[in-house]
Design a protein around this motif. Structure first.
Motif, short mmCIF file in Angstrom:
data_model
loop_
_atom_site.label_atom_id
_atom_site.label_comp_id
_atom_site.label_asym_id
_atom_site.label_seq_id
_atom_site.Cartn_x
_atom_site.Cartn_y
_atom_site.Cartn_z
N CYS A 1 -30.64 48.48 -30.85
CA CYS A 1 -29.25 48.54 -31.31
C CYS A 1 -28.71 49.95 -31.12
O CYS A 1 -29.31 50.92 -31.58
N TYR A 2 -27.57 50.04 -30.43
CA TYR A 2 -26.95 51.34 -30.17
C TYR A 2 -25.63 51.42 -30.92
O TYR A 2 -24.99 50.41 -31.23
N SER B 1 -22.47 52.87 -30.24
CA SER B 1 -21.15 52.69 -29.65
C SER B 1 -21.26 52.37 -28.16
O SER B 1 -22.32 52.56 -27.55
N GLU B 2 -20.15 51.94 -27.60
CA GLU B 2 -20.13 51.51 -26.20
C GLU B 2 -20.61 52.61 -25.25
O GLU B 2 -21.24 52.33 -24.23
N ARG C 1 -24.24 52.40 -24.44
CA ARG C 1 -24.77 51.13 -23.95
C ARG C 1 -25.67 51.30 -22.72
O ARG C 1 -26.79 50.78 -22.68
N SER D 1 -28.99 52.85 -23.55
CA SER D 1 -29.85 51.91 -24.29
C SER D 1 -30.47 50.88 -23.35
O SER D 1 -31.65 50.53 -23.49
N GLU D 2 -29.69 50.42 -22.39
CA GLU D 2 -30.22 49.46 -21.43
C GLU D 2 -31.29 50.09 -20.54
O GLU D 2 -32.27 49.45 -20.17
N LYS E 1 -33.12 42.79 -25.53
CA LYS E 1 -31.66 42.90 -25.49
C LYS E 1 -31.23 44.24 -26.09
O LYS E 1 -31.90 44.79 -26.96
N ALA E 2 -30.11 44.75 -25.60
CA ALA E 2 -29.45 45.92 -26.18
C ALA E 2 -28.14 45.45 -26.78
O ALA E 2 -27.34 44.80 -26.10
N ILE E 3 -27.90 45.76 -28.05
CA ILE E 3 -26.75 45.24 -28.78
C ILE E 3 -26.07 46.36 -29.55
O ILE E 3 -26.74 47.18 -30.20
N GLN E 4 -24.75 46.38 -29.51
CA GLN E 4 -24.01 47.42 -30.24
C GLN E 4 -24.02 47.13 -31.73
O GLN E 4 -23.78 46.00 -32.16
#
Length: 258
Positions: free
Chosen positions: A38-39, A41-42, A45, A48-49, A62-65
């Motif tokens: 979980c990151y 902010s945009e 992203r 994080s990916e 998965k990477a999710i905000q």
């Protein structure tokens, strides 16, 4: 060898490869866990990916905000997690923040709003994400957060964060009592000082590192991998009888006097 195959771990706070959260993610991934990073902010992203890819989780994880200071983002993030993974098993809360002035200035000068922000992000967020995660932990699970010895002893330039960590440790105990009937364990790891990007915000940090080297029974500072190992243990069934605890991983520094 701890086997976490078939387990899903949601990890908050993996900022970069030098972070403690990344070391925990590495160990969980190596043991077979599927990861959700979980990151905040945009703008984070892409990074994080990339971190997800470096952990061998492309196509599985998965990477999710998720900004922990916003309830609507917590709800949205866990809705996305539930859609992808109906059951999760581990929640790692490696999130803390206090405004710079509240850390570097004399503690007596702490502003009301800075105090609120430190406790909202560093403490209340654990309650909020645990509440969101609990309905997905239908097979029981482990919630892990990170604390520091500054919760019980004063350290220079730690100030309001030490007070927040004390509140965080109390929160661990109350959450353990609240979630125990669901077979969800809640524990904290009190890591010794580590050279992370976050640690750069603490003045005279090198002095703390030197003091640990001199006084700790092992006469060295702890390494990220050792925190990762402890988190893996606490996430696994080997720790099935442990909840509400603060586990020190600091080369024994906390047991020393002078």
């Amino acid at each position: 060898m701890i086997d976490m195959k078939g387990k899903v771990a949601v990890i908050l706070g993996v900022a970069n490869k030098r972070s403690i959260a990344y070391a925990i993610a590495e160990k969980l991934a190596a043991a077979g866990s599927t990861l959700v990073l979980c990151y905040q902010s945009e703008r984070l992203r892409a990074e994080s990916e990339e971190l997800l890819e470096s952990l061998g989780q492309t196509g599985t994880g998965k990477a999710i905000q998720l900004d922990v200071s916003r309830d609507e983002e917590i709800d949205a993030a866990f809705a996305q997690i539930a859609a992808a993974f109906p059951v999760i098993h581990t929640l790692v809360h490696a999130v803390a923040f206090a405004p710079a002035d509240a850390i570097k200035n004399d503690f007596l000068l702490t502003k009301r709003d800075d105090f609120r922000i430190a406790h909202d992000v560093s403490v209340y967020s654990l309650i909020a994400v645990a509440r969101a995660a609990a309905p997905l932990m239908t097979e029981g699970g482990s919630v892990i957060t990170l604390t520091y010895y500054g919760s019980t002893k004063t350290f220079p330039n730690y100030n309001v964060m030490g007070v927040a960590k004390a509140a965080l440790e109390a929160t661990v105990r109350y959450l353990a009592a609240s979630l125990g009937s669901k077979n969800i364990r809640v524990n904290a790891i009190s890591a010794g000082p580590i050279k992370t990007l976050a640690a750069r915000g603490i003045g005279d940090f090198t002095q703390i590192l030197d003091a640990v080297t001199q006084r700790a029974p092992l006469h060295r500072n702890v390494e990220q991998v050792e925190i990762g190992n402890t988190a893996l243990f606490l996430a696994s069934d080997l720790a099935s009888g442990i909840t509400g605890e603060v586990t020190y991983v600091d080369c024994g520094f906390n047991v020393t006097g002078i």
